[in-house]
Every structure is written in structure tokens, then in C-alpha cells.
Design an enzyme around this catalytic site. Structure first.
Site, PDB file in Angstrom:
ATOM      1  N   HIS A 143      36.360  99.153  24.309  1.00 16.54           N
ATOM      2  CA  HIS A 143      35.868  99.247  23.451  1.00 16.54           C
ATOM      3  C   HIS A 143      36.700  99.298  22.169  1.00 16.54           C
ATOM      4  O   HIS A 143      36.876 100.034  21.939  1.00 16.54           O
ATOM      5  CB  HIS A 143      34.148 100.167  22.868  1.00 16.54           C
ATOM      6  N   ALA A 144      35.922  98.158  21.412  1.00 16.09           N
ATOM      7  CA  ALA A 144      36.551  98.143  19.790  1.00 16.09           C
ATOM      8  C   ALA A 144      38.990  98.308  20.048  1.00 16.09           C
ATOM      9  O   ALA A 144      38.875  97.705  20.140  1.00 16.09           O
ATOM     10  CB  ALA A 144      36.573  98.569  18.908  1.00 16.09           C
TER      11      ALA A 144
END
Length: 97
Positions: free
Chosen positions: A15-16
Site C-alpha cells: 500500500h502507498a
């Protein structure tokens, strides 16, 4: 087909920030790499949006692949396998976040 199994070690999964680091590493190889769960659909590992839209969480097993028809010659298969091992090492770094 060159392929490599790996485990996502980042605490928050892909994620991210971790996904951005991984996608950048894939892009740097210049290869059309896909990533998927063992029984899932493959997504383009060069696409941050596609990687983040999948649920590649902490501890998730993934399969990295390069289609052999995307490679210009037999030597490239060996190079692709080396690249996939390097990408696997990126995924298996717990400090990726």
C-alpha cells in the site's frame, strides 16, 4: 515462463509507499512483469494503481511473472529470472514501508 514466488513482508502490505517502491523497481527492469496471488488474476506490476487495487497484504504469497514472448531471446530468459529474484528480494524486505 520466468516466474518467482515471494512473500510480501512489509507490515502494511503493498500500500502507498511500499507499492511505489516496488513499482519503481519493476519499471527499472524494463520488463513487462505481472504480479498475482497464486490463484488470482495477474495485474501489471508496472502500474501503481493496479498493484494498490489488489489486496497484497502482509504475509501474502505472490507470483511474479514475465511472459516468454515478451523476451527477445533465450539469454533474456535468464536475465528475466535474475530480475524477478531481485524484485522478490524487494518484496521480502520487512522495512519496505
Amino acid at each position: 515462463m520466468p516466474e518467482q514466488r515471494s512473500i510480501v513482508a512489509a507490515a502494511l502490505g503493498l500500500h502507498a509507499r511500499a507499492a511505489a517502491i516496488f513499482v519503481r523497481a519493476v519499471t527499472d527492469t524494463g520488463l513487462p512483469v505481472t504480479i498475482r496471488k497464486p490463484n488470482g488474476s495477474a495485474v501489471d506490476a508496472r502500474s501503481l494503481l493496479e498493484v494498490m487495487s489488489e489486496d497484497f497484504g502482509h504475509g501474502c504469497e505472490v507470483l511474479l511473472e514475465v511472459a516468454p514472448d515478451a523476451l527477445p531471446g533465450p539469454t533474456s530468459v535468464s536475465n528475466a529470472a535474475d530480475s524477478l529474484r531481485s524484485l522478490s528480494a524487494v518484496l521480502e524486505r520487512p522495512e519496505l514501508n
